[in-house]
Write an enzyme that holds these catalytic residues in place. Structure first.
Site, mmCIF file in Angstrom:
data_model
loop_
_atom_site.group_PDB
_atom_site.id
_atom_site.type_symbol
_atom_site.label_atom_id
_atom_site.label_comp_id
_atom_site.label_asym_id
_atom_site.label_seq_id
_atom_site.Cartn_x
_atom_site.Cartn_y
_atom_site.Cartn_z
ATOM 1 N N SER A 7 0.378 -1.217 -0.348
ATOM 2 C CA SER A 7 -0.171 -0.062 -0.006
ATOM 3 C C SER A 7 1.068 1.733 -0.334
ATOM 4 C CB SER A 7 -0.838 0.333 1.322
ATOM 5 O OG SER A 7 -1.406 0.837 1.349
ATOM 6 N N LYS A 12 -3.429 2.704 6.922
ATOM 7 C CA LYS A 12 -3.230 1.968 6.764
ATOM 8 C C LYS A 12 -2.450 0.732 7.171
ATOM 9 C CE LYS A 12 -5.964 0.298 2.462
ATOM 10 N NZ LYS A 12 -6.377 -0.790 1.691
ATOM 11 N N ASP A 67 -7.176 -5.362 0.756
ATOM 12 C CA ASP A 67 -8.041 -4.697 -0.255
ATOM 13 C C ASP A 67 -9.539 -4.652 0.482
ATOM 14 O OD1 ASP A 67 -8.839 -2.933 -2.859
ATOM 15 O OD2 ASP A 67 -9.929 -4.476 -3.551
ATOM 16 N N SER A 68 -10.205 -2.953 0.493
ATOM 17 C CA SER A 68 -11.773 -2.818 1.681
ATOM 18 C C SER A 68 -12.190 -2.213 0.957
ATOM 19 C CB SER A 68 -10.750 -2.710 3.245
ATOM 20 O OG SER A 68 -10.021 -1.817 2.463
#
Length: 194
Positions: A7, A12, A67-68
């Site tokens: 990322s 995050k 992945d959200s």
């Protein structure tokens, strides 16, 4: 253990580091690595795996990828896998404010505001060993943003357990119930057992 997070999102990284305190979490950009794979998957799992494999091929070390996104029932699961780009014309990332405003405008006058955050996380230890988990957190979309914590859609995602939006929770409260917190708890058990 040093774990690369697939990322570029420092928020995050902060959340992951809080939930995996015995490990060193590193973003590719922390080490000058250019990393922006094209997320061509049609599911959270496919996109998480694309990111995990792409970064693993560069660093040859353990990688964590997620992945959200926000899935709103009235919007048939949108923004979903397109949460970071929701409302963009050419598929580029949009600001949190732009994404929030788009969701709120689409729900104007709508009573069913049920939604969930979904997170699929993949931990790739080497070319042959990986673990994946998908978790959700149920809630509903507020009429207006509230709170200054968190990131993304947190100011409009209300959870009954605390009677607040994600953006109004402490990081400890959020991590105890969030989609990412639950996924990381499962991932941490996998890492300890490997």
């Amino acid at each position: 253990m040093k774990i690369y997070l697939a990322s570029g999102n420092v928020n995050k990284k902060r959340e992951v580091q809080e939930l995996l305190p015995s490990h060193t979490i590193v973003l590719p950009k922390d080490e000058g690595i250019e990393f922006d794979p094209e997320e061509t998957g049609s599911t959270f799992f496919e996109n998480a795996m694309i990111k995990a494999k792409a970064l693993y091929h560069i660093v040859k070390a353990p990688v964590l990828a997620d992945d959200s996104g926000l899935c709103v029932d009235f919007l048939n699961g949108a923004p979903g896998i397109h949460s970071a780009r929701y409302g963009s014309i050419e598929g580029e990332h949009v600001s949190a404010e732009a994404g929030i405003n788009k969701v709120l405008s689409e729900l104007k006058g709508v009573k069913d505001r049920s939604a969930r955050f979904a997170c699929c996380m993949v931990c790739l230890l080497d070319e042959n060993r990986f673990y994946s988990v998908q978790e959700t957190c149920e809630g509903h979309i507020t009429e207006a943003p509230s709170g200054s914590g968190g990131f993304g859609y947190d100011p409009i995602f209300f959870v009954e357990k605390f009677g607040k939006t994600f953006a109004e929770l402490t990081s400890e409260q959020k991590n105890s119930i969030s989609h990412r917190g639950r996924a990381l708890f499962s991932i941490s058990r996998f890492i300890k057992g490997s």
